[in-house]
Scaffold this motif. Structure first.
Motif, mmCIF file in Angstrom:
data_model
loop_
_atom_site.group_PDB
_atom_site.id
_atom_site.type_symbol
_atom_site.label_atom_id
_atom_site.label_comp_id
_atom_site.label_asym_id
_atom_site.label_seq_id
_atom_site.Cartn_x
_atom_site.Cartn_y
_atom_site.Cartn_z
ATOM 1 N N ASP A 175 1.554 -6.069 -9.517
ATOM 2 C CA ASP A 175 0.034 -5.727 -9.799
ATOM 3 C C ASP A 175 0.166 -3.994 -9.473
ATOM 4 O O ASP A 175 -0.491 -3.082 -10.053
ATOM 5 N N VAL A 176 0.819 -3.547 -8.304
ATOM 6 C CA VAL A 176 0.819 -2.137 -8.137
ATOM 7 C C VAL A 176 1.580 -1.399 -8.938
ATOM 8 O O VAL A 176 0.893 -0.119 -9.345
ATOM 9 N N ASP A 177 2.570 -1.957 -9.588
ATOM 10 C CA ASP A 177 3.229 -1.179 -10.742
ATOM 11 C C ASP A 177 2.497 -0.984 -11.897
ATOM 12 O O ASP A 177 2.750 0.020 -12.645
ATOM 13 N N LEU A 178 1.785 -1.784 -12.056
ATOM 14 C CA LEU A 178 0.737 -1.846 -13.326
ATOM 15 C C LEU A 178 -0.354 -0.568 -13.152
ATOM 16 O O LEU A 178 -0.276 0.024 -13.916
ATOM 17 N N SER B 194 0.795 -1.222 -0.040
ATOM 18 C CA SER B 194 -0.094 0.106 -0.002
ATOM 19 C C SER B 194 0.714 1.021 0.324
ATOM 20 O O SER B 194 0.689 2.391 -0.755
ATOM 21 N N GLU B 195 1.992 1.322 0.593
ATOM 22 C CA GLU B 195 2.842 2.333 0.614
ATOM 23 C C GLU B 195 3.421 2.437 -0.729
ATOM 24 O O GLU B 195 3.404 3.569 -1.341
ATOM 25 N N ARG B 196 3.787 1.226 -1.335
ATOM 26 C CA ARG B 196 4.175 1.583 -2.833
ATOM 27 C C ARG B 196 3.193 2.199 -3.734
ATOM 28 O O ARG B 196 3.122 2.834 -4.635
ATOM 29 N N PHE B 197 1.914 1.625 -3.523
ATOM 30 C CA PHE B 197 0.545 2.175 -4.415
ATOM 31 C C PHE B 197 0.676 3.796 -4.124
ATOM 32 O O PHE B 197 0.477 4.406 -4.803
ATOM 33 N N GLU B 198 0.601 4.112 -2.798
ATOM 34 C CA GLU B 198 0.460 5.539 -2.584
ATOM 35 C C GLU B 198 1.441 6.318 -3.248
ATOM 36 O O GLU B 198 1.322 7.449 -3.708
ATOM 37 N N ALA B 199 2.824 5.643 -3.104
ATOM 38 C CA ALA B 199 3.794 6.599 -3.724
ATOM 39 C C ALA B 199 3.689 6.716 -5.290
ATOM 40 O O ALA B 199 3.857 7.806 -5.710
ATOM 41 N N VAL C 200 -3.685 12.320 -1.605
ATOM 42 C CA VAL C 200 -3.863 10.763 -1.472
ATOM 43 C C VAL C 200 -3.477 10.461 0.122
ATOM 44 O O VAL C 200 -2.884 11.125 0.860
ATOM 45 N N SER C 201 -4.404 9.429 0.724
ATOM 46 C CA SER C 201 -4.401 9.106 2.086
ATOM 47 C C SER C 201 -4.299 7.761 2.005
ATOM 48 O O SER C 201 -4.594 6.979 1.118
ATOM 49 N N ARG C 202 -3.491 7.093 3.140
ATOM 50 C CA ARG C 202 -3.215 5.759 3.361
ATOM 51 C C ARG C 202 -3.689 5.115 4.574
ATOM 52 O O ARG C 202 -3.485 5.914 5.702
ATOM 53 N N LEU C 203 -4.266 4.181 4.989
ATOM 54 C CA LEU C 203 -4.747 3.338 6.163
ATOM 55 C C LEU C 203 -4.217 1.980 6.102
ATOM 56 O O LEU C 203 -4.924 1.221 5.666
ATOM 57 N N GLY C 204 -2.896 1.886 6.345
ATOM 58 C CA GLY C 204 -2.368 0.375 6.384
ATOM 59 C C GLY C 204 -2.443 -0.006 4.906
ATOM 60 O O GLY C 204 -1.856 0.511 4.186
ATOM 61 N N ALA C 205 -3.403 -1.153 4.866
ATOM 62 C CA ALA C 205 -3.509 -1.896 3.504
ATOM 63 C C ALA C 205 -4.349 -0.947 2.397
ATOM 64 O O ALA C 205 -4.558 -1.396 1.440
#
Length: 449
Positions: A432-435, A350-355, A370-375
């Motif tokens: 998946d995240v990088d896609l 999720s950190e990678r997705f947020e970035a 953009v905000s993140r809550l764990g996963a």
């Protein structure tokens, strides 16, 4: 935003969705015996002229009946946070239903105590009871709070989400007072008769409402989720706990979505001390399941009340609640799938997705956040990030959201249709995240060309 350009792109992606999914379009057209042409009307909340129809799902992948595979970041809007049909849950459910038999015999199983003990380890509440949905868990927790306090009203945060609980469909109106949430269907009464409301992150408003002395409980998400992630400001949750205690009001944490924060949700991650806690969706690994936990002190107070019918007609149970199949699924999920190690893996992704999302926003100097809550990660069409539910609701842009969702879906990526939420599961990969990062960046390039 260039609205004509956006509308042109949205029309193009909608036409492409129709071209790609003729079998889904045909299935939708033939669904004459379904209310709204879908099994549940909220399934019409999807970008495009019709929903894609499910064929298969496994892990972080789903396939529609037209044969298209998708990386699934929706994951059943948290219901499949385990990934689809995890092997351990499938095995436990098959054993209970096929080998042992008896999914609903109105008899307890030993699995239930194991699940209760594990939920205590994770969340800290020491007594547990089970339901089939988080909505039911919230309804029953509300009944218990009213019973033990003798007070009639429940306080909610504006634009929080607690399922279809009647009392919760309240928002802060233009005059600062409570008002019915727009779109509420068939309300049994004026919601202000049963409920009070305060904005998330607003302790002054909360204190004013609690000062009336008629609030049995504050039922809240530790972070707002279904209106976009709205994170608590420093000291806010501690202030809520202090105020509820001072005014003799119970505190109920709804961790159904905020479970994404970690193995014990926000309650464990942020060292919170609710009197009750409700949860559902993900803890059954895809099998309907939910529950609520109580502090030992509160449980004893309720059980000592001879005037409360907690066994038969008291309104705190259902025939299928706590059934053997659901409980077996909960045990398998907590023991083998949504483990402490799995949450660490999901949070890192999720950190990678947020970035990746942040890089796309920054590359085009968009006034988004953009905000993140764990996963769980979500972006909003506002900067800085909204600090209340009302602010977050005001940042909605249906056309823009639909374009992005269709653009992603037409290229093999699913987000939660209700908002711009992406959830990681144990089977999600860095690829998946990088896609998503790549396709999201391409969408922004077209949008801002």
């Amino acid at each position: 935003m260039d609205r004509p350009r956006l509308q042109e792109l949205l029309a193009r992606e909608s036409a492409e969705a129709t071209r790609r999914c003729p079998r889904s379009q045909d299935a939708y057209a033939r669904a004459d015996h379904l209310f709204g042409r879908v099994p549940m009307t909220w399934m019409n909340k999807t970008a495009g002229p019709f929903p894609r129809y499910l064929a298969t799902a496994r892990g972080a992948r789903v396939t529609d009946i037209d044969g298209h595979e998708y990386v699934d970041f929706c994951l059943g809007d948290t219901g499949a946070m385990t990934g689809h049909s995890p092997a351990a849950v499938a095995e436990a459910v098959n054993r209970r239903f096929t080998e042992l038999g008896g999914s609903t015999a109105m008899l307890p199983t030993e699995d239930a105590e194991w699940v209760g003990a594990e939920l205590t380890r994770r969340f800290g509440l020491t007594r547990w009871s089970f339901s089939l949905t988080a909505t039911d868990a919230n309804r029953w927790a509300i009944r218990l709070a009213r019973a033990v306090t003798g007070r009639s009203k429940i306080l909610f945060n504006s634009y929080s989400y607690h399922g279809s609980v009647d009392e919760s469909l309240i928002v802060v109106g233009p005059d600062g007072g409570g008002a019915a949430r727009p779109g509420n269907v068939g309300a049994p009464c004026d919601v202000t008769l049963t409920s009070r409301v305060a904005e998330f992150n607003d302790l002054e408003q909360l204190e004013r409402e609690l000062a009336h002395g008629d609030v049995a409980a504050v039922l809240m998400e530790p972070a707002l989720t279904n209106i976009g992630i709205v994170l608590p400001e420093t000291g806010y949750l501690e202030g809520v706990r202090e105020l509820t205690r001072r005014h003799g009001t119970l505190l109920i944490n709804d961790e159904t979505h905020t479970f994404s924060a970690g193995p014990g949700g926000c309650t464990a991650a942020w060292d919170l001390e609710p009197d009750l806690l409700t949860i559902g969706k993900a803890i059954g690994g895809g099998i309907p399941a939910g529950g609520y936990g109580l502090s030992a002190e509160l449980a004893d107070r309720l059980l000592d009340r001879a005037d409360l019918d907690l066994v038969d007609m008291g309104g705190v149970g259902g025939t299928l609640a706590g059934n053997a199949l659901s409980v077996a699924a909960m045990r398998a999920t907590l023991e083998h799938v949504l483990t402490d190690e799995a949450f660490a893996h999901m949070a890192k992704l999720s950190e990678r997705f947020e970035a990746g999302v942040r890089a796309g926003i920054d590359a085009h100097a968009l006034p988004w956040s953009v905000s993140r809550l764990g996963a769980r990660t979500e972006y909003r069409f506002a900067s800085p990030a909204p600090r209340t539910g009302t602010e977050s609701a005001a940042a909605a842009d249906t056309e823009l959201e639909d374009f992005l969702h269709l653009y992603l879906a037409n290229r093999g990526i699913l987000l939660t249709p209700f908002h711009n939420m992406a959830l990681m599961c144990p089977d999600t990969t860095e690829q998946d995240v990088d896609l998503h990062t790549e396709v999201f960046a391409a969408a922004l390039s077209e949008l801002t060309a």
